[in-house]
Design a protein around this motif. Sequence first.
Motif, PDB file in Angstrom:
ATOM      1  N   ALA A  16       0.733  -1.087   0.153  1.00 53.42           N
ATOM      2  CA  ALA A  16       0.128   0.130  -0.153  1.00 53.42           C
ATOM      3  C   ALA A  16       0.763   1.101   0.019  1.00 53.42           C
ATOM      4  CB  ALA A  16      -0.863  -0.044   1.489  1.00 53.42           C
ATOM      5  N   ALA A  17       1.974   1.264   0.776  1.00 54.08           N
ATOM      6  CA  ALA A  17       2.897   2.273   0.668  1.00 54.08           C
ATOM      7  C   ALA A  17       3.429   2.848  -0.392  1.00 54.08           C
ATOM      8  CB  ALA A  17       4.052   2.143   1.722  1.00 54.08           C
ATOM      9  N   ASP A  18       3.770   1.582  -1.303  1.00 57.01           N
ATOM     10  CA  ASP A  18       4.191   1.990  -2.801  1.00 57.01           C
ATOM     11  C   ASP A  18       3.196   2.836  -3.692  1.00 57.01           C
ATOM     12  OD1 ASP A  18       6.419   0.661  -1.614  1.00 57.01           O
ATOM     13  OD2 ASP A  18       6.202  -0.865  -3.390  1.00 57.01           O
ATOM     14  N   MET A  19       1.896   2.230  -3.442  1.00 58.81           N
ATOM     15  CA  MET A  19       0.683   2.763  -4.071  1.00 58.81           C
ATOM     16  C   MET A  19       0.632   4.353  -3.664  1.00 58.81           C
ATOM     17  SD  MET A  19      -1.329   2.659  -6.635  1.00 58.81           S
ATOM     18  CE  MET A  19      -3.243   3.445  -6.899  1.00 58.81           C
ATOM     19  N   VAL A  20       0.661   4.571  -2.299  1.00 58.99           N
ATOM     20  CA  VAL A  20       0.527   6.043  -1.820  1.00 58.99           C
ATOM     21  C   VAL A  20       1.601   6.639  -2.551  1.00 58.99           C
ATOM     22  CG1 VAL A  20       0.714   7.416   0.280  1.00 58.99           C
ATOM     23  CG2 VAL A  20      -0.640   5.277   0.163  1.00 58.99           C
ATOM     24  N   ARG A  21       2.663   6.339  -2.718  1.00 56.68           N
ATOM     25  CA  ARG A  21       3.678   7.232  -3.197  1.00 56.68           C
ATOM     26  C   ARG A  21       3.627   7.444  -4.764  1.00 56.68           C
ATOM     27  NH1 ARG A  21       7.318   4.826   0.061  1.00 56.68           N
ATOM     28  NH2 ARG A  21       7.473   2.862  -1.022  1.00 56.68           N
ATOM     29  N   ARG A  22       2.847   6.410  -5.458  1.00 54.41           N
ATOM     30  CA  ARG A  22       2.327   6.575  -6.741  1.00 54.41           C
ATOM     31  C   ARG A  22       1.460   7.651  -6.749  1.00 54.41           C
ATOM     32  NH1 ARG A  22       0.829   0.508  -9.162  1.00 54.41           N
ATOM     33  NH2 ARG A  22       3.154   0.211  -9.267  1.00 54.41           N
ATOM     34  N   LEU A  23       0.527   7.541  -6.060  1.00 54.63           N
ATOM     35  CA  LEU A  23      -0.875   8.364  -6.139  1.00 54.63           C
ATOM     36  C   LEU A  23      -0.211   9.700  -5.703  1.00 54.63           C
ATOM     37  CD1 LEU A  23      -3.530   6.423  -4.305  1.00 54.63           C
ATOM     38  CD2 LEU A  23      -3.622   7.446  -6.784  1.00 54.63           C
ATOM     39  N   GLY A  24       0.791  10.088  -4.769  1.00 56.25           N
ATOM     40  CA  GLY A  24       1.282  11.350  -4.358  1.00 56.25           C
ATOM     41  C   GLY A  24       1.859  12.082  -5.441  1.00 56.25           C
ATOM     42  N   ALA A  25       2.767  11.253  -6.436  1.00 59.94           N
ATOM     43  CA  ALA A  25       3.278  11.669  -7.415  1.00 59.94           C
ATOM     44  C   ALA A  25       2.310  12.321  -8.501  1.00 59.94           C
ATOM     45  CB  ALA A  25       4.206  10.750  -7.891  1.00 59.94           C
ATOM     46  N   ALA A  26       1.328  11.367  -8.621  1.00 56.35           N
ATOM     47  CA  ALA A  26       0.301  11.939  -9.511  1.00 56.35           C
ATOM     48  C   ALA A  26      -0.518  12.993  -9.232  1.00 56.35           C
ATOM     49  CB  ALA A  26      -0.758  10.600  -9.810  1.00 56.35           C
ATOM     50  N   VAL A  27      -0.805  13.106  -8.050  1.00 53.27           N
ATOM     51  CA  VAL A  27      -1.807  14.105  -7.487  1.00 53.27           C
ATOM     52  C   VAL A  27      -0.813  15.509  -7.441  1.00 53.27           C
ATOM     53  CG1 VAL A  27      -2.815  15.050  -5.378  1.00 53.27           C
ATOM     54  CG2 VAL A  27      -3.367  12.659  -6.100  1.00 53.27           C
ATOM     55  N   GLY A  28       0.577  15.260  -7.216  1.00 55.34           N
ATOM     56  CA  GLY A  28       1.312  16.610  -7.150  1.00 55.34           C
ATOM     57  C   GLY A  28       1.560  17.044  -8.542  1.00 55.34           C
ATOM     58  N   ALA A  29       1.399  16.100  -9.557  1.00 53.33           N
ATOM     59  CA  ALA A  29       1.718  16.555 -10.988  1.00 53.33           C
ATOM     60  C   ALA A  29       0.610  17.333 -11.707  1.00 53.33           C
ATOM     61  CB  ALA A  29       2.143  15.485 -11.841  1.00 53.33           C
ATOM     62  N   ARG A  30      -0.651  17.366 -11.013  1.00 49.21           N
ATOM     63  CA  ARG A  30      -1.856  17.796 -11.626  1.00 49.21           C
ATOM     64  C   ARG A  30      -1.769  19.143 -11.645  1.00 49.21           C
ATOM     65  NH1 ARG A  30      -6.820  15.535  -8.658  1.00 49.21           N
ATOM     66  NH2 ARG A  30      -5.824  16.540  -6.917  1.00 49.21           N
ATOM     67  N   ARG A  31      -2.005  19.818 -12.994  1.00 47.30           N
ATOM     68  CA  ARG A  31      -2.133  21.261 -12.972  1.00 47.30           C
ATOM     69  C   ARG A  31      -3.500  21.940 -12.981  1.00 47.30           C
ATOM     70  NH1 ARG A  31       0.966  20.489 -18.381  1.00 47.30           N
ATOM     71  NH2 ARG A  31      -0.484  18.543 -18.102  1.00 47.30           N
ATOM     72  N   ASP A  32      -4.479  20.808 -13.357  1.00 49.37           N
ATOM     73  CA  ASP A  32      -6.088  21.425 -13.536  1.00 49.37           C
ATOM     74  C   ASP A  32      -6.643  20.565 -12.042  1.00 49.37           C
ATOM     75  OD1 ASP A  32      -8.476  21.708 -13.384  1.00 49.37           O
ATOM     76  OD2 ASP A  32      -8.867  21.408 -15.597  1.00 49.37           O
ATOM     77  N   GLU A  33      -6.804  21.479 -11.240  1.00 53.84           N
ATOM     78  CA  GLU A  33      -7.411  20.860  -9.913  1.00 53.84           C
ATOM     79  C   GLU A  33      -8.531  19.973  -9.970  1.00 53.84           C
ATOM     80  OE1 GLU A  33      -8.054  23.877  -7.114  1.00 53.84           O
ATOM     81  OE2 GLU A  33      -9.668  24.723  -8.134  1.00 53.84           O
ATOM     82  N   ASN A  34      -9.307  20.082 -11.162  1.00 51.88           N
ATOM     83  CA  ASN A  34     -10.576  19.360 -11.556  1.00 51.88           C
ATOM     84  C   ASN A  34     -10.338  18.054 -12.277  1.00 51.88           C
ATOM     85  OD1 ASN A  34     -12.237  20.922 -10.175  1.00 51.88           O
ATOM     86  ND2 ASN A  34     -12.251  22.665 -11.716  1.00 51.88           N
ATOM     87  N   PHE A  35      -8.913  17.940 -12.565  1.00 50.94           N
ATOM     88  CA  PHE A  35      -8.619  16.694 -13.299  1.00 50.94           C
ATOM     89  C   PHE A  35      -8.744  15.541 -12.338  1.00 50.94           C
ATOM     90  CE2 PHE A  35      -5.742  13.103 -14.535  1.00 50.94           C
ATOM     91  CZ  PHE A  35      -6.232  13.091 -16.064  1.00 50.94           C
ATOM     92  N   VAL A  36      -9.609  14.737 -12.508  1.00 52.64           N
ATOM     93  CA  VAL A  36     -10.053  13.490 -11.528  1.00 52.64           C
ATOM     94  C   VAL A  36      -8.917  12.508 -11.535  1.00 52.64           C
ATOM     95  CG1 VAL A  36     -11.594  11.644 -10.823  1.00 52.64           C
ATOM     96  CG2 VAL A  36     -12.401  14.071 -11.552  1.00 52.64           C
ATOM     97  N   ILE A  37      -8.189  12.265 -10.437  1.00 52.94           N
ATOM     98  CA  ILE A  37      -7.493  10.980 -10.199  1.00 52.94           C
ATOM     99  C   ILE A  37      -8.109   9.920  -9.287  1.00 52.94           C
ATOM    100  CG2 ILE A  37      -5.369  10.448  -9.309  1.00 52.94           C
ATOM    101  CD1 ILE A  37      -4.191  13.088 -10.156  1.00 52.94           C
TER     102      ILE A  37
END
Length: 304
Positions: free
Chosen positions: A140-161
């Motif tokens: 789970a911790a690896d997936m949390v890192r995967r998600l954290g990177a994705a969320v941090g890369a988002r430029r439009d806050e409305n893009f749904v992750i």
Amino acid sequence: MTGLITSDVPAADKRTALRAGLTSGTIVRLPGAFNPLTATLIEEVGFEGVYVSGAVVSADLALPDIGLTTLSEVTDRSRQIARVTSLPTLVDADTGFGEPMNAARTITHLEDAGVAGCHLEDQVNPKRCGHLDGKAVVPAADMVRRLGAAVGARRDENFVICARTDARGIEGLDAAIDRAKAYADAGADMIFTEALADEAEFEAFRKAVDVPLLANMTEFGKSELIPARRLQDIGYNAVIYPVTTLRLAMFAAEEGLRELAAEGTQAGMLDRMQHRSRLYELLDYEGYNAFDTSLFNFTLEGGA
Ligand SMILES: C[C@](O)(C(=O)O)[C@H](CC(=O)O)C(=O)O
Ligand SMILES: [Mg+2]
């Protein structure tokens, strides 16, 4: 010429629409489009969104869904599909195509492609279809890192992750719920509850997690096929029908090809084909004709 060639709805508005749908109390239904033309049909029939399935992008290339497709291939297909529809498009981004930094890059590419959101799953690379045995999940911790990177890369806050957990079939329902909670805390806007068995499991998930939930009603898999209305009553916010249109089309194509081979003519199957006039209607031939008329049918005012 607005609306010809591409939809005239900006990507930002499609993202807003998807977000609004997820909190509306009415389930957002997203059939998979195996090509852009299918997306126009999905819109015309009255669905709320379009899905780009990894299984379908792979199958379209005559490949199994085992992580062979690349970010470029998925992005290109997603762009082609998203641009022809006014509906929001949700894309299957598999595991994000590598390490957390790859997941971050995936988000930027999909944003640039004009899609409304995507899902990332917690499988190991190379991934497997979520409804087959033999898949494995990362810690789970690896997936949390995967998600954290994705969320941090988002430029439009409305893009749904959306975070997908495949843990149900490997670690059980309780572990899948724990993962979902951790993924929501990591910033996921929605949880994709992959391969749950029956209504009771969908209900248990809904009770335990308080972010929007997505159901996968794929055929011939591990989940019972639950009607959209029932999923809505359970409290699910979105449902995908990822491979449905491809299965329908391929079934019909195979039947027709066998008949053509046997009979030597397609004359007996015309009533099972989309008529030329219907195709032209979907493609808006008339709109293109009008465009040509306005271009070539002008007068020179005050000319000699
Ligand atoms: C949703 C899915 O990830 C997809 O790629 O469409 C697949 C669907 C399928 O193989 O039926 C999955 O559930 O893994
Ligand atoms: Mg997939």
